[in-house]
Design a protein around this motif. Structure first.
Motif, PDB file in Angstrom:
ATOM      1  N   ALA A  78     -11.560  -8.930  -6.180  1.00 54.35           N
ATOM      2  CA  ALA A  78     -10.392  -8.288  -6.478  1.00 54.35           C
ATOM      3  C   ALA A  78     -10.276  -6.900  -6.615  1.00 54.35           C
ATOM      4  CB  ALA A  78      -9.567  -8.943  -7.802  1.00 54.35           C
ATOM      5  N   LEU A  79     -11.572  -6.393  -7.029  1.00 55.89           N
ATOM      6  CA  LEU A  79     -11.671  -4.807  -7.167  1.00 55.89           C
ATOM      7  C   LEU A  79     -12.087  -4.220  -5.854  1.00 55.89           C
ATOM      8  CD1 LEU A  79     -12.463  -2.341  -8.482  1.00 55.89           C
ATOM      9  CD2 LEU A  79     -14.677  -3.174  -8.648  1.00 55.89           C
ATOM     10  N   ALA A  80     -12.636  -4.874  -4.773  1.00 56.89           N
ATOM     11  CA  ALA A  80     -12.823  -4.430  -3.343  1.00 56.89           C
ATOM     12  C   ALA A  80     -11.519  -4.444  -2.902  1.00 56.89           C
ATOM     13  CB  ALA A  80     -13.639  -5.580  -2.643  1.00 56.89           C
ATOM     14  N   GLN A  81     -10.649  -5.513  -2.941  1.00 54.69           N
ATOM     15  CA  GLN A  81      -9.203  -5.406  -2.468  1.00 54.69           C
ATOM     16  C   GLN A  81      -8.493  -4.191  -3.064  1.00 54.69           C
ATOM     17  OE1 GLN A  81      -8.235  -9.220  -3.352  1.00 54.69           O
ATOM     18  NE2 GLN A  81      -9.167 -10.350  -1.793  1.00 54.69           N
ATOM     19  N   CYS A  82      -8.445  -4.227  -4.055  1.00 50.65           N
ATOM     20  CA  CYS A  82      -7.696  -2.976  -5.000  1.00 50.65           C
ATOM     21  C   CYS A  82      -8.333  -1.590  -4.469  1.00 50.65           C
ATOM     22  CB  CYS A  82      -8.021  -3.120  -6.531  1.00 50.65           C
ATOM     23  SG  CYS A  82      -7.090  -1.872  -7.265  1.00 50.65           S
ATOM     24  N   GLN A  83      -9.490  -1.431  -4.062  1.00 43.00           N
ATOM     25  CA  GLN A  83     -10.067   0.071  -3.932  1.00 43.00           C
ATOM     26  C   GLN A  83      -9.667   0.183  -2.154  1.00 43.00           C
ATOM     27  OE1 GLN A  83     -14.017  -0.914  -4.793  1.00 43.00           O
ATOM     28  NE2 GLN A  83     -13.980   0.284  -6.466  1.00 43.00           N
ATOM     29  N   ASP A  84      -9.561  -0.976  -1.656  1.00 47.54           N
ATOM     30  CA  ASP A  84      -9.019  -0.984  -0.077  1.00 47.54           C
ATOM     31  C   ASP A  84      -7.643  -0.423  -0.068  1.00 47.54           C
ATOM     32  OD1 ASP A  84      -7.778  -1.636   2.352  1.00 47.54           O
ATOM     33  OD2 ASP A  84      -9.570  -3.065   2.737  1.00 47.54           O
ATOM     34  N   LEU A  85      -6.704  -0.998  -0.880  1.00 46.26           N
ATOM     35  CA  LEU A  85      -5.469  -0.690  -0.628  1.00 46.26           C
ATOM     36  C   LEU A  85      -5.234   0.634  -1.360  1.00 46.26           C
ATOM     37  CD1 LEU A  85      -2.425  -1.363  -0.188  1.00 46.26           C
ATOM     38  CD2 LEU A  85      -2.320  -2.460  -2.546  1.00 46.26           C
ATOM     39  N   MET A  86      -5.757   1.176  -2.509  1.00 45.17           N
ATOM     40  CA  MET A  86      -5.638   2.503  -3.204  1.00 45.17           C
ATOM     41  C   MET A  86      -5.933   3.469  -2.249  1.00 45.17           C
ATOM     42  SD  MET A  86      -3.724   1.776  -5.678  1.00 45.17           S
ATOM     43  CE  MET A  86      -3.768   3.584  -6.088  1.00 45.17           C
ATOM     44  N   HIS A  87      -7.110   3.392  -1.607  1.00 41.72           N
ATOM     45  CA  HIS A  87      -7.334   4.382  -0.421  1.00 41.72           C
ATOM     46  C   HIS A  87      -6.543   4.296   0.660  1.00 41.72           C
ATOM     47  CE1 HIS A  87     -11.384   4.048  -2.707  1.00 41.72           C
ATOM     48  NE2 HIS A  87     -11.425   5.645  -2.272  1.00 41.72           N
ATOM     49  N   ARG A  88      -5.943   3.215   1.141  1.00 42.46           N
ATOM     50  CA  ARG A  88      -4.788   3.251   2.284  1.00 42.46           C
ATOM     51  C   ARG A  88      -3.637   4.071   1.350  1.00 42.46           C
ATOM     52  NH1 ARG A  88      -3.801   0.273   6.416  1.00 42.46           N
ATOM     53  NH2 ARG A  88      -5.404  -1.170   5.938  1.00 42.46           N
ATOM     54  N   ALA A  89      -3.103   3.712   0.194  1.00 44.74           N
ATOM     55  CA  ALA A  89      -1.931   4.460  -0.325  1.00 44.74           C
ATOM     56  C   ALA A  89      -2.407   5.797  -0.384  1.00 44.74           C
ATOM     57  CB  ALA A  89      -1.611   3.703  -1.525  1.00 44.74           C
ATOM     58  N   ALA A  90      -3.402   6.102  -0.838  1.00 46.40           N
ATOM     59  CA  ALA A  90      -3.711   7.684  -0.883  1.00 46.40           C
ATOM     60  C   ALA A  90      -3.350   8.504   0.200  1.00 46.40           C
ATOM     61  CB  ALA A  90      -5.126   7.929  -1.480  1.00 46.40           C
ATOM     62  N   ASP A  91      -3.461   7.898   1.560  1.00 45.04           N
ATOM     63  CA  ASP A  91      -3.080   8.571   2.785  1.00 45.04           C
ATOM     64  C   ASP A  91      -1.484   8.573   3.044  1.00 45.04           C
ATOM     65  OD1 ASP A  91      -5.846   9.411   3.017  1.00 45.04           O
ATOM     66  OD2 ASP A  91      -6.126   7.474   4.236  1.00 45.04           O
ATOM     67  N   TYR A  92      -0.821   7.938   2.024  1.00 42.21           N
ATOM     68  CA  TYR A  92       0.802   7.977   2.436  1.00 42.21           C
ATOM     69  C   TYR A  92       1.308   9.322   2.031  1.00 42.21           C
ATOM     70  CZ  TYR A  92       0.209   3.000   3.691  1.00 42.21           C
ATOM     71  OH  TYR A  92       0.216   1.747   4.483  1.00 42.21           O
ATOM     72  N   PRO A  93       2.508   9.541   2.714  1.00 41.11           N
ATOM     73  CA  PRO A  93       3.477  10.600   2.047  1.00 41.11           C
ATOM     74  C   PRO A  93       3.712  10.647   0.509  1.00 41.11           C
ATOM     75  CG  PRO A  93       4.392   9.671   4.110  1.00 41.11           C
ATOM     76  CD  PRO A  93       3.315   8.994   3.515  1.00 41.11           C
ATOM     77  N   ARG A  94       3.546  11.756  -0.126  1.00 45.50           N
ATOM     78  CA  ARG A  94       3.941  11.483  -1.461  1.00 45.50           C
ATOM     79  C   ARG A  94       5.407  11.825  -2.005  1.00 45.50           C
ATOM     80  NH1 ARG A  94      -1.098  11.923  -4.476  1.00 45.50           N
ATOM     81  NH2 ARG A  94      -2.750  11.191  -3.259  1.00 45.50           N
ATOM     82  N   PRO A  95       5.645  11.076  -3.000  1.00 42.08           N
ATOM     83  CA  PRO A  95       4.985  10.400  -4.031  1.00 42.08           C
ATOM     84  C   PRO A  95       4.766   9.116  -3.616  1.00 42.08           C
ATOM     85  CG  PRO A  95       7.269  10.584  -4.884  1.00 42.08           C
ATOM     86  CD  PRO A  95       7.040  11.418  -3.442  1.00 42.08           C
ATOM     87  N   VAL A  96       3.863   8.391  -4.323  1.00 41.99           N
ATOM     88  CA  VAL A  96       3.290   7.165  -4.015  1.00 41.99           C
ATOM     89  C   VAL A  96       3.275   6.177  -5.194  1.00 41.99           C
ATOM     90  CG1 VAL A  96       1.406   5.646  -3.190  1.00 41.99           C
ATOM     91  CG2 VAL A  96       1.773   8.103  -2.055  1.00 41.99           C
ATOM     92  N   ILE A  97       3.818   5.062  -5.068  1.00 39.53           N
ATOM     93  CA  ILE A  97       3.767   3.994  -6.011  1.00 39.53           C
ATOM     94  C   ILE A  97       3.137   2.544  -5.466  1.00 39.53           C
ATOM     95  CG2 ILE A  97       5.409   2.272  -7.440  1.00 39.53           C
ATOM     96  CD1 ILE A  97       5.548   4.890  -8.502  1.00 39.53           C
ATOM     97  N   VAL A  98       2.283   2.038  -6.293  1.00 40.12           N
ATOM     98  CA  VAL A  98       1.672   0.807  -5.726  1.00 40.12           C
ATOM     99  C   VAL A  98       1.844  -0.205  -7.124  1.00 40.12           C
ATOM    100  CG1 VAL A  98      -0.562  -0.073  -5.130  1.00 40.12           C
ATOM    101  CG2 VAL A  98      -0.057   2.195  -4.525  1.00 40.12           C
ATOM    102  N   ALA A  99       2.298  -1.177  -6.860  1.00 42.88           N
ATOM    103  CA  ALA A  99       2.490  -2.194  -8.067  1.00 42.88           C
ATOM    104  C   ALA A  99       2.127  -3.487  -7.715  1.00 42.88           C
ATOM    105  CB  ALA A  99       4.079  -2.086  -8.243  1.00 42.88           C
TER     106      ALA A  99
END
Length: 253
Positions: free
Chosen positions: A168-189
């Motif tokens: 689960a942690l590896a998956q979370c880190q994968d998604l959060m690094h992807r989301a960090a490259d998206y246009p701001r602002p960003v929400i991940v839920a």
């Protein structure tokens, strides 16, 4: 944390501001739900959860809606409560890469992200975390994610491995690094199946340029640091699922 526990009934409504300009910026409401509608978990209560979810959506009026453990047909059943919005459904997948189906149905099982039409764009992305799956994860389900990147607001949903916290942690880190490259602002839920306590901890997924609020268990909402958390609210789902609704209001400068 400014945390308020409330109960919504058919006779009482939670009034949450829509995305409106104010002296402190624009208010954006995010609603996280795990509706246990796939029929695979003991929390399954049938379609009663859809009625409750629609009631909560109408009352809270979110601009971002994240729904886990949903069936693909649930988008159209929840859309009238959400109002004009762009929606994406992403299925979890079996290890042979076929989509997981809701029990007793030909509908796919997975996650929904909806974003109000005033914020959304035309881009959508989705996928599974297949690269993180090993023999240590015994569920045999490739968990999925979906995102709606846009200039005004980017938003993602996910439901992570329940069998193996390191996965689960590896998956979370994968998604959060992807989301960090998206246009701001960003929400991940989503339902991350990680707690703040324990090892690994949900804190191990936190990035410096994001803040996070938790419902106290496994549901979390991240917001990029150009957003400020204004209020968090736990919503009683009246026994229709095993997770409360988790409602967060953020503001832009």
């Amino acid at each position: 944390m400014n945390r308020v526990i409330i109960v919504l009934t058919a006779f009482g409504l939670l009034v949450v501001p829509s995305a409106v300009a104010s002296s402190i910026g624009t208010s954006i409401t995010v609603l996280q739900l795990n509706i246990c509608h796939g029929g695979w978990a003991d929390c399954y209560r049938g379609d009663a959860v859809l009625a409750r979810a629609a009631e909560v959506i109408r009352s809270s009026r979110p601009q971002v809606l994240s729904v886990n453990e949903a069936c693909s047909g649930d988008i159209e059943r929840l859309r009238p409560a959400m109002g004009p919005a762009r929606a994406v459904f992403v299925a979890a997948r079996n290890l042979d890469d076929t989509p997981v189906l809701c029990r007793g149905s030909d509908q796919r099982y997975g996650n929904i992200i909806m974003v109000g039409s005033s914020f959304t764009g035309v881009t959508e992305e989705s996928g599974t975390f297949a690269a993180q799956y090993t023999a240590a994860d015994g569920i045999g389900e490739q968990r999925s994610w979906a995102c709606l990147p846009a200039t005004r607001l980017s938003a993602c949903t996910t439901h992570l491995s329940s069998d193996n916290p390191p996965t689960a942690l590896a998956q979370c880190q994968d998604l959060m690094h992807r989301a960090a490259d998206y246009p701001r602002p960003v929400i991940v839920a989503g339902d991350f199946n990680l707690h703040d306590q324990g090892s690994p901890s949900m804190r191990d997924c936190d990035l410096n340029d994001f803040s996070r609020r938790s419902d106290g268990t496994v549901q979390h909402i991240y917001a990029s640091n150009d957003l400020s958390f204004a209020q968090t609210t736990e919503i009683d789902m009246m026994g229709t699922t095993d997770h409360p609704g988790w409602l967060v209001t953020v503001t832009t400068p």
